[in-house]
Design an enzyme around this catalytic site. Structure first.
Site, PDB file in Angstrom:
ATOM      1  N   ASP A  34       0.858  -1.189   0.000  1.00 23.92           N
ATOM      2  CA  ASP A  34       0.000   0.000   0.000  1.00 23.92           C
ATOM      3  C   ASP A  34       0.893   1.237   0.000  1.00 23.92           C
ATOM      4  O   ASP A  34       1.815   1.333   0.817  1.00 23.92           O
ATOM      5  CB  ASP A  34      -0.901  -0.025   1.245  1.00 23.92           C
ATOM      6  CG  ASP A  34      -2.012   1.008   1.194  1.00 23.92           C
ATOM      7  OD1 ASP A  34      -1.721   2.189   0.943  1.00 23.92           O
ATOM      8  OD2 ASP A  34      -3.169   0.618   1.407  1.00 23.92           O
ATOM      9  N   GLN A  97     -14.337   2.948   1.734  1.00 21.05           N
ATOM     10  CA  GLN A  97     -13.614   2.482   0.544  1.00 21.05           C
ATOM     11  C   GLN A  97     -13.316   3.646  -0.393  1.00 21.05           C
ATOM     12  O   GLN A  97     -14.160   4.530  -0.598  1.00 21.05           O
ATOM     13  CB  GLN A  97     -14.466   1.436  -0.193  1.00 21.05           C
ATOM     14  CG  GLN A  97     -13.750   0.767  -1.357  1.00 21.05           C
ATOM     15  CD  GLN A  97     -14.591  -0.319  -2.033  1.00 21.05           C
ATOM     16  OE1 GLN A  97     -15.796  -0.423  -1.810  1.00 21.05           O
ATOM     17  NE2 GLN A  97     -13.950  -1.111  -2.877  1.00 21.05           N
ATOM     18  N   HIS A 103     -10.298  -5.485  -2.177  1.00 18.42           N
ATOM     19  CA  HIS A 103      -8.960  -5.689  -1.625  1.00 18.42           C
ATOM     20  C   HIS A 103      -9.040  -5.843  -0.121  1.00 18.42           C
ATOM     21  O   HIS A 103      -9.922  -5.276   0.530  1.00 18.42           O
ATOM     22  CB  HIS A 103      -8.007  -4.541  -1.991  1.00 18.42           C
ATOM     23  CG  HIS A 103      -8.530  -3.184  -1.646  1.00 18.42           C
ATOM     24  ND1 HIS A 103      -9.463  -2.527  -2.429  1.00 18.42           N
ATOM     25  CD2 HIS A 103      -8.272  -2.360  -0.605  1.00 18.42           C
ATOM     26  CE1 HIS A 103      -9.733  -1.355  -1.888  1.00 18.42           C
ATOM     27  NE2 HIS A 103      -9.028  -1.229  -0.767  1.00 18.42           N
ATOM     28  N   HIS A 105      -6.712  -5.278   3.290  1.00 20.42           N
ATOM     29  CA  HIS A 105      -5.523  -4.670   3.883  1.00 20.42           C
ATOM     30  C   HIS A 105      -4.942  -5.646   4.897  1.00 20.42           C
ATOM     31  O   HIS A 105      -5.674  -6.168   5.749  1.00 20.42           O
ATOM     32  CB  HIS A 105      -5.896  -3.395   4.644  1.00 20.42           C
ATOM     33  CG  HIS A 105      -6.482  -2.319   3.793  1.00 20.42           C
ATOM     34  ND1 HIS A 105      -5.757  -1.233   3.379  1.00 20.42           N
ATOM     35  CD2 HIS A 105      -7.735  -2.159   3.277  1.00 20.42           C
ATOM     36  CE1 HIS A 105      -6.540  -0.435   2.656  1.00 20.42           C
ATOM     37  NE2 HIS A 105      -7.738  -0.975   2.566  1.00 20.42           N
TER      38      HIS A 105
HETATM   39  P1  DGP Z   1      -9.674   1.612   0.605  1.00 19.23           P
HETATM   40  O1  DGP Z   1     -10.289   1.628  -0.775  1.00 19.23           O
HETATM   41  O2  DGP Z   1     -10.307   2.615   1.534  1.00 19.23           O
HETATM   42  O3  DGP Z   1      -9.689   0.247   1.239  1.00 19.23           O
HETATM   43  O4  DGP Z   1      -8.167   2.075   0.506  1.00 19.23           O
HETATM   44  C1  DGP Z   1      -7.403   2.032  -0.664  1.00 19.23           C
HETATM   45  C2  DGP Z   1      -5.954   1.912  -0.295  1.00 19.23           C
HETATM   46  O5  DGP Z   1      -5.200   1.873  -1.485  1.00 19.23           O
HETATM   47  C3  DGP Z   1      -5.391   3.048   0.553  1.00 19.23           C
HETATM   48  O6  DGP Z   1      -4.831   2.478   1.740  1.00 19.23           O
HETATM   49  C4  DGP Z   1      -4.316   3.684  -0.288  1.00 19.23           C
HETATM   50  C5  DGP Z   1      -4.026   2.641  -1.333  1.00 19.23           C
HETATM   51  N1  DGP Z   1      -3.711   3.150  -2.654  1.00 19.23           N
HETATM   52  C6  DGP Z   1      -4.329   4.164  -3.303  1.00 19.23           C
HETATM   53  N2  DGP Z   1      -3.795   4.337  -4.533  1.00 19.23           N
HETATM   54  C7  DGP Z   1      -2.815   3.406  -4.662  1.00 19.23           C
HETATM   55  C8  DGP Z   1      -1.909   3.094  -5.710  1.00 19.23           C
HETATM   56  O7  DGP Z   1      -1.876   3.698  -6.770  1.00 19.23           O
HETATM   57  N3  DGP Z   1      -1.040   2.057  -5.481  1.00 19.23           N
HETATM   58  C9  DGP Z   1      -1.034   1.358  -4.293  1.00 19.23           C
HETATM   59  N4  DGP Z   1      -0.146   0.377  -4.171  1.00 19.23           N
HETATM   60  N5  DGP Z   1      -1.885   1.642  -3.276  1.00 19.23           N
HETATM   61  C10 DGP Z   1      -2.760   2.647  -3.473  1.00 19.23           C
END
Ligand code: DGP
Length: 141
Positions: A34, A97, A103, A105
């Protein structure tokens, strides 16, 4: 919108259009760091099959995905010498989200250390690369 939109950032990572610090891949899922970790070693487990989140996911995909989450959780516990692991999963904007491809975590935890804010600060690339190497070392790839 409540239908799957394949322009989301994780779909782009799955298609190889955007780079990621990938630590694991099999037929079912990939796992990558992340970029806004809530703790060092925060990794995401993402199924290859499209769904917005848990609510619309195929139960058969979920049955294959959870063992991958378990594998990554155990590897993260070892790689980061964690006292525990927090697994989190958010559904729709109201549920926290922000990226609409399912996904999980997987977050290494240490006694007495609070989590950083969700989707907070972008981590330094060198730190993410080092953490990815640590995890890959444990996963054996
Ligand atoms: P959520 O949809 O709220 O479960 O969180 C999305 C997660 O993804 C957040 O912790 C940040 C991460 N994230 C956002 N953009 C990117 C990206 O471009 N690459 C990666 N590896 N993680 C990302």
């Amino acid at each position: 919108m409540t239908t799957y939109d394949d322009t989301n950032i994780f779909a782009k990572i799955l298609r190889g259009e955007i780079s990621s610090y990938t630590v694991y891949e099999d037929d079912v899922a990939i796992a990558f760091m992340d970029v806004m970790p809530q703790a060092p070693g925060h990794v995401l487990v993402v199924p290859k099959a499209p769904s917005r989140n848990l609510l619309d996911a195929d139960p058969h995909v979920l049955a294959l995905l959870i063992p991958v989450v378990q594998k990554i959780a155990n590897a993260a516990k070892t790689a980061f010498e964690a006292d525990g692991i927090t697994v989190m999963q958010f559904n729709e904007a109201a549920g926290g989200q922000s990226v609409f491809h399912l996904h999980f975590h997987v977050i290494p935890r240490h006694e007495g250390v609070e989590l950083n804010r969700h989707s907070g600060r972008m981590e330094d690339k060198d730190v993410l690369a080092t953490h990815a190497q640590q995890l890959k070392g444990v996963l054996g790839n």
